[in-house]
Design a protein around this motif. Structure first.
Motif, PDB file in Angstrom:
ATOM      1  N   PHE A 158       2.555  16.383   5.473  1.00  0.00           N
ATOM      2  CA  PHE A 158       2.972  15.565   6.612  1.00  0.00           C
ATOM      3  C   PHE A 158       2.350  14.171   6.541  1.00  0.00           C
ATOM      4  O   PHE A 158       2.994  13.168   6.869  1.00  0.00           O
ATOM      5  CB  PHE A 158       2.588  16.264   7.913  1.00  0.00           C
ATOM      6  N   ALA A 159       1.095  14.093   6.096  1.00  0.00           N
ATOM      7  CA  ALA A 159       0.420  12.799   5.983  1.00  0.00           C
ATOM      8  C   ALA A 159       1.114  11.895   4.966  1.00  0.00           C
ATOM      9  O   ALA A 159       1.181  10.675   5.146  1.00  0.00           O
ATOM     10  CB  ALA A 159      -1.043  13.005   5.596  1.00  0.00           C
ATOM     11  N   LYS A 160       1.637  12.480   3.913  1.00  0.00           N
ATOM     12  CA  LYS A 160       2.292  11.684   2.877  1.00  0.00           C
ATOM     13  C   LYS A 160       3.585  11.050   3.370  1.00  0.00           C
ATOM     14  O   LYS A 160       4.068  10.079   2.783  1.00  0.00           O
ATOM     15  CB  LYS A 160       2.565  12.554   1.646  1.00  0.00           C
ATOM     16  N   SER A 161       4.151  11.584   4.440  1.00  0.00           N
ATOM     17  CA  SER A 161       5.378  10.995   4.980  1.00  0.00           C
ATOM     18  C   SER A 161       5.131   9.651   5.650  1.00  0.00           C
ATOM     19  O   SER A 161       6.089   8.941   5.981  1.00  0.00           O
ATOM     20  CB  SER A 161       6.014  11.962   5.984  1.00  0.00           C
ATOM     21  N   SER A 162       3.870   9.283   5.859  1.00  0.00           N
ATOM     22  CA  SER A 162       3.562   8.003   6.516  1.00  0.00           C
ATOM     23  C   SER A 162       4.069   6.811   5.714  1.00  0.00           C
ATOM     24  O   SER A 162       4.301   5.734   6.282  1.00  0.00           O
ATOM     25  CB  SER A 162       2.042   7.871   6.721  1.00  0.00           C
ATOM     26  N   THR A 163       4.247   6.966   4.423  1.00  0.00           N
ATOM     27  CA  THR A 163       4.713   5.848   3.597  1.00  0.00           C
ATOM     28  C   THR A 163       6.208   5.590   3.772  1.00  0.00           C
ATOM     29  O   THR A 163       6.730   4.604   3.236  1.00  0.00           O
ATOM     30  CB  THR A 163       4.433   6.132   2.109  1.00  0.00           C
ATOM     31  N   VAL A 164       6.901   6.459   4.497  1.00  0.00           N
ATOM     32  CA  VAL A 164       8.354   6.326   4.665  1.00  0.00           C
ATOM     33  C   VAL A 164       8.719   5.633   5.967  1.00  0.00           C
ATOM     34  O   VAL A 164       9.751   4.964   6.071  1.00  0.00           O
ATOM     35  CB  VAL A 164       9.028   7.719   4.607  1.00  0.00           C
ATOM     36  N   TYR A 165       7.892   5.754   6.997  1.00  0.00           N
ATOM     37  CA  TYR A 165       8.271   5.322   8.335  1.00  0.00           C
ATOM     38  C   TYR A 165       8.507   3.817   8.458  1.00  0.00           C
ATOM     39  O   TYR A 165       9.533   3.375   8.980  1.00  0.00           O
ATOM     40  CB  TYR A 165       7.192   5.721   9.347  1.00  0.00           C
ATOM     41  N   ASN A 166       7.554   3.026   8.013  1.00  0.00           N
ATOM     42  CA  ASN A 166       7.594   1.592   8.282  1.00  0.00           C
ATOM     43  C   ASN A 166       8.863   0.881   7.815  1.00  0.00           C
ATOM     44  O   ASN A 166       9.391   0.041   8.540  1.00  0.00           O
ATOM     45  CB  ASN A 166       6.357   0.910   7.686  1.00  0.00           C
TER      46      ASN A 166
ATOM     47  N   LEU B 153     -11.122  -5.163  -0.891  1.00  0.00           N
ATOM     48  CA  LEU B 153     -12.493  -5.008  -1.366  1.00  0.00           C
ATOM     49  C   LEU B 153     -13.243  -3.958  -0.552  1.00  0.00           C
ATOM     50  O   LEU B 153     -14.011  -3.154  -1.098  1.00  0.00           O
ATOM     51  CB  LEU B 153     -13.224  -6.350  -1.308  1.00  0.00           C
ATOM     52  N   TYR B 154     -13.021  -3.969   0.743  1.00  0.00           N
ATOM     53  CA  TYR B 154     -13.656  -2.998   1.634  1.00  0.00           C
ATOM     54  C   TYR B 154     -13.216  -1.581   1.279  1.00  0.00           C
ATOM     55  O   TYR B 154     -14.046  -0.657   1.163  1.00  0.00           O
ATOM     56  CB  TYR B 154     -13.276  -3.335   3.077  1.00  0.00           C
ATOM     57  N   ALA B 155     -11.904  -1.406   1.073  1.00  0.00           N
ATOM     58  CA  ALA B 155     -11.386  -0.088   0.704  1.00  0.00           C
ATOM     59  C   ALA B 155     -11.893   0.336  -0.672  1.00  0.00           C
ATOM     60  O   ALA B 155     -12.255   1.505  -0.876  1.00  0.00           O
ATOM     61  CB  ALA B 155      -9.854  -0.108   0.719  1.00  0.00           C
ATOM     62  N   GLY B 156     -11.921  -0.603  -1.612  1.00  0.00           N
ATOM     63  CA  GLY B 156     -12.412  -0.285  -2.950  1.00  0.00           C
ATOM     64  C   GLY B 156     -13.868   0.120  -2.952  1.00  0.00           C
ATOM     65  O   GLY B 156     -14.277   1.028  -3.703  1.00  0.00           O
ATOM     66  N   LEU B 157     -14.669  -0.521  -2.104  1.00  0.00           N
ATOM     67  CA  LEU B 157     -16.083  -0.181  -2.009  1.00  0.00           C
ATOM     68  C   LEU B 157     -16.274   1.250  -1.526  1.00  0.00           C
ATOM     69  O   LEU B 157     -17.057   2.025  -2.105  1.00  0.00           O
ATOM     70  CB  LEU B 157     -16.784  -1.160  -1.073  1.00  0.00           C
TER      71      LEU B 157
ATOM     72  N   THR C 140       0.834  -1.213   0.000  1.00  0.00           N
ATOM     73  CA  THR C 140       0.000   0.000   0.000  1.00  0.00           C
ATOM     74  C   THR C 140       0.863   1.256   0.000  1.00  0.00           C
ATOM     75  O   THR C 140       0.548   2.234  -0.686  1.00  0.00           O
ATOM     76  CB  THR C 140      -0.938   0.024   1.209  1.00  0.00           C
ATOM     77  N   ASP C 141       1.955   1.237   0.758  1.00  0.00           N
ATOM     78  CA  ASP C 141       2.830   2.413   0.814  1.00  0.00           C
ATOM     79  C   ASP C 141       3.496   2.676  -0.532  1.00  0.00           C
ATOM     80  O   ASP C 141       3.539   3.819  -1.006  1.00  0.00           O
ATOM     81  CB  ASP C 141       3.895   2.219   1.896  1.00  0.00           C
TER      82      ASP C 141
ATOM     83  N   PHE D 214      -5.841   3.377  -0.834  1.00  0.00           N
ATOM     84  CA  PHE D 214      -4.595   3.072  -0.128  1.00  0.00           C
ATOM     85  C   PHE D 214      -4.642   3.480   1.340  1.00  0.00           C
ATOM     86  O   PHE D 214      -4.089   2.772   2.193  1.00  0.00           O
ATOM     87  CB  PHE D 214      -3.420   3.749  -0.834  1.00  0.00           C
ATOM     88  N   SER D 215      -5.282   4.588   1.654  1.00  0.00           N
ATOM     89  CA  SER D 215      -5.324   5.009   3.057  1.00  0.00           C
ATOM     90  C   SER D 215      -6.209   4.077   3.886  1.00  0.00           C
ATOM     91  O   SER D 215      -5.827   3.689   5.006  1.00  0.00           O
ATOM     92  CB  SER D 215      -5.826   6.445   3.161  1.00  0.00           C
ATOM     93  N   ILE D 216      -7.359   3.686   3.352  1.00  0.00           N
ATOM     94  CA  ILE D 216      -8.227   2.760   4.087  1.00  0.00           C
ATOM     95  C   ILE D 216      -7.573   1.392   4.192  1.00  0.00           C
ATOM     96  O   ILE D 216      -7.634   0.741   5.247  1.00  0.00           O
ATOM     97  CB  ILE D 216      -9.606   2.655   3.413  1.00  0.00           C
ATOM     98  N   THR D 217      -6.927   0.936   3.124  1.00  0.00           N
ATOM     99  CA  THR D 217      -6.228  -0.351   3.182  1.00  0.00           C
ATOM    100  C   THR D 217      -5.136  -0.329   4.240  1.00  0.00           C
ATOM    101  O   THR D 217      -4.956  -1.302   4.989  1.00  0.00           O
ATOM    102  CB  THR D 217      -5.614  -0.691   1.812  1.00  0.00           C
TER     103      THR D 217
END
Length: 350
Positions: A275-283, A140-144, A59-60, A97-100
């Motif tokens: 700032f929210a977009k930086s969440s894909t870098v942390y993990n 599927l849940y996120a896509g819905l 997702t990231d 991607f955010s819900i997933t």
């Protein structure tokens, strides 16, 4: 070009926002690709819960590849590129991607909470097929939810600064349609998953704390290990929430104060989004940092957690565990880790 897609920022701010997104995109792609390559190299030994870690990396990297290039190009262009069509695409990808991501974190916490403290042989086990079905359900849940605005419930629209698109938060008070969608989305896709993550990870930390407290032997000296495991779980969870909390706060403020939104400078609305977009870098960084440090302490963790499960076993089982399992398997009930697993598998705790 409609005025709503023109940047409300100065060209200088747009340029530096674009440069920031370039750095975030590169770090996200490289970091999450490294996680995927690392797990692919030991695919045969991959445990079922680790598929959730892989899904989070997917997702990231998916967000970085499908969304960031459009934001970067728009920032350098000083206007949103593509108009309504690209805005719908951007909002759709962002929702998926955010819900997933947040649902994956919630499932991670739930799985690890159920596994933590379970006996090695008779405790809860998750098969790859089960986790794969759960991951499919998450997508599927996120896509819905992402499709609902396209079907007429809610809508997508540009952000106040003009260089991104998301749910039209300002439409909350304009109609029942928007109000019901935003509130339902907020409860089912934000607040409830956050509560699940909060309670499950603190439940895990409490179980680990109780386990370490129950061992009186001073030979283990595992207080530092306990702190690292707990810190890893907390960082992986909080990294996501800290990154997204300012954006959610500003979005909710705009929901309940639509008339006052014009008084908020575009730069203030830009910062939470960046700032929210930086969440894909942390993990990825958390993954590799703890992978390296915990690898050397894995035997110590195994001995400790084996003794925890050993103490609650029956006398007959204790004899068998001491005679055979310690030598052959060194089962570790609390973390679901066998003696044959690599240190990096501990990261699936997050």
């Amino acid at each position: 070009m409609h005025d709503k897609y023109m940047s409300k920022l100065s060209p200088t701010v747009d340029f530096w926002a674009g440069m920031y997104l370039v750095i975030i995109a590169v770090l996200s792609v490289l970091g999450n690709a490294a996680v995927l390559v690392s797990t692919a190299r030991r695919l045969a030994f991959l445990k079922a819960p680790e598929l959730l870690t892989v899904n989070l990396a997917v997702t990231d990297i998916g967000m970085a590849l499908s969304m960031y290039p459009l934001s970067i190009a728009s920032a350098f262009n000083h206007a949103w590129i593509g108009g309504d069509v690209s805005c719908l695409y951007y909002g759709l990808m962002g929702m998926i991607f955010s819900i997933t991501s947040i649902m994956t974190l919630a499932v991670m916490g739930t799985v690890r909470y159920l596994v933590t403290g379970s006996p090695p042989k008779t405790g809860i086990k998750f098969q790859r097929r089960t986790i794969s079905i759960v991951i499919s359900g998450i997508w599927l849940y996120a896509g819905l939810w992402a499709l609902f605005p396209l079907l007429g419930w809610g809508s997508y629209g540009p952000e106040p600064f003009g260089l991104a698109c998301s749910i039209d938060w300002t439409g909350y008070g304009q109609s029942v349609n928007h109000s019901t969608f935003i509130m339902t989305l907020s409860i089912l896709c934000t607040f409830l998953p956050c509560l699940v993550v909060f309670f499950t990870y603190f439940g895990i930390a409490w179980k680990l704390h109780r386990a370490y407290q129950s061992i009186q032997s001073k030979d283990f000296q595992c207080g530092n290990v306990e702190k690292k495991i707990t810190l890893m779980a907390v960082l992986i969870s909080l990294g996501f929430f800290i990154a997204w909390t300012p954006y959610v706060a500003v979005s909710f403020w705009s929901m309940f104060h639509p008339q006052e939104q014009d008084h908020m400078t575009p730069f203030i609305t830009l910062l939470p989004c960046l700032f929210a977009k930086s969440s894909t870098v942390y993990n990825p960084f958390i993954y590799f940092i703890f992978q390296r440090t915990l690898w050397h302490e894995l035997p110590q963790i195994q001995r400790l957690l084996f003794c925890c499960s050993h103490q609650v076993s029956s006398p007959a089982k204790e004899a068998k565990l001491e005679g055979k399992r310690v030598k052959d398997e060194t089962c570790v009930g609390l973390m679901g880790i066998s003696g044959k697993q690599s240190g990096s598998e501990i990261i699936s705790l997050g």
